[in-house]
Write an enzyme that holds these catalytic residues in place. Structure first.
Site: not given
Length: 281
Positions: A11, A137
């Site tokens: 990401k 996350d």
């Protein structure tokens, strides 16, 4: 035995605002998180030998309980009450300790894969609840969409209108501790209350929200981050920003041709890790 091979995408953060320090030692954040097609590969195999085993073979990535992917599998085994064994083989393509969420993505992918292989039938929401106990996350990667992330990163709102951008990812081959970055962050006051749009029609719209409150902390210790940003812009990036706690920097491009040309240019004149990737939308 039953086996499943899945991709675990990295990401980047188009936005990372640190709002305040919480009493529990974490920070309240506001982020725009975007998956990219730089991926680890995870093979999960059910075994007759009980327990979880992780193999990776990448320096700096532990094989045992210190590995977040191991903890993910172990958490679901505990929930299931089953005695089966789980073997996990990780092929690392995402740089380690790089601000790209590689470990968290591996853990989320293991949650999804083990849930499928064992037929547990746990919902995405339940897997996200398990994920946040592993790392802030992890819920985002279980969620699997471009998102506005709030809280410590576990409160997620899908951002559906995102252009299919190309990015050039540059990592100077320096590991950075996320814990050190947050410990070194000097908060200057309360968040100013500005809002983040939920619709992005082109690269200019995304560039307009680029900001990372952690960047100044990391760049002070590792000035090469600033150099990489300058190199990306000079190579044609519409915008460039450090991802997460760094040290990886990404540049935004409107087309594959522009991104691949810039990546080649930077590769030819540096010993950094450089790759052109698509945003996953």
């Amino acid at each position: 035995m039953k086996s499943l091979t899945l991709k675990a995408p990295a990401k980047v953060n188009y936005r990372l605002d640190v709002l305040r320090r919480r009493p529990d030692g974490y920070h309240d954040l506001r982020m725009i998180m975007q998956r990219i097609d730089l991926c680890d590969e995870i093979t999960i195999t059910l075994s007759d030998t009980s327990g979880v085993r992780v193999t990776c073979g990448r320096e700096g990535v532990p094989d045992g309980p210190e590995n977040i992917a191991w903890r993910a599998a172990n958490a679901l085994l505990a929930l299931s009450g089953l005695e089966t064994g789980i073997d996990i083989a990780i092929t690392k393509n995402i740089p380690v300790a790089a601000g790209l969420g590689g470990g968290s993505s591996d853990a989320a992918t293991v949650l999804l894969g083990v849930n499928e292989l064992l037929g547990l039938g746990l919902s995405i929401e339940r897997l996200m609840e398990v994920g946040v106990t592993l790392g802030a996350d992890v819920p985002f990667f279980v969620f699997g969409k471009t998102a506005l992330a709030e809280g410590i990163g576990e409160v997620l709102t899908a951002i559906d209108a995102v252009p299919p951008l190309w990015l050039v990812i540059v990592n100077p081959n320096i590991p950075v501790s996320t814990a050190w970055v947050y410990q070194s962050l000097r908060l200057t006051g309360e968040w100013n209350g500005d809002t983040i749009p939920r619709f992005f029609k082109d690269v200019a719209d995304v560039c307009a929200v680029l900001a990372n409150d952690l960047e100044l902390v990391t760049i002070e210790r590792y000035p090469v981050i600033g150099e990489i940003k300058e190199r990306l812009v000079a190579a044609g990036a519409a915008g460039a920003l450090m991802s997460g706690s760094g040290p990886t920097v990404f540049g935004l491009f409107a087309s594959e041709e522009e991104a691949r040309g810039a990546a080649q240019s930077i590769t030819n004149s540096s010993d950094w890790f450089v790759v052109a990737v698509r945003a996953l939308v």
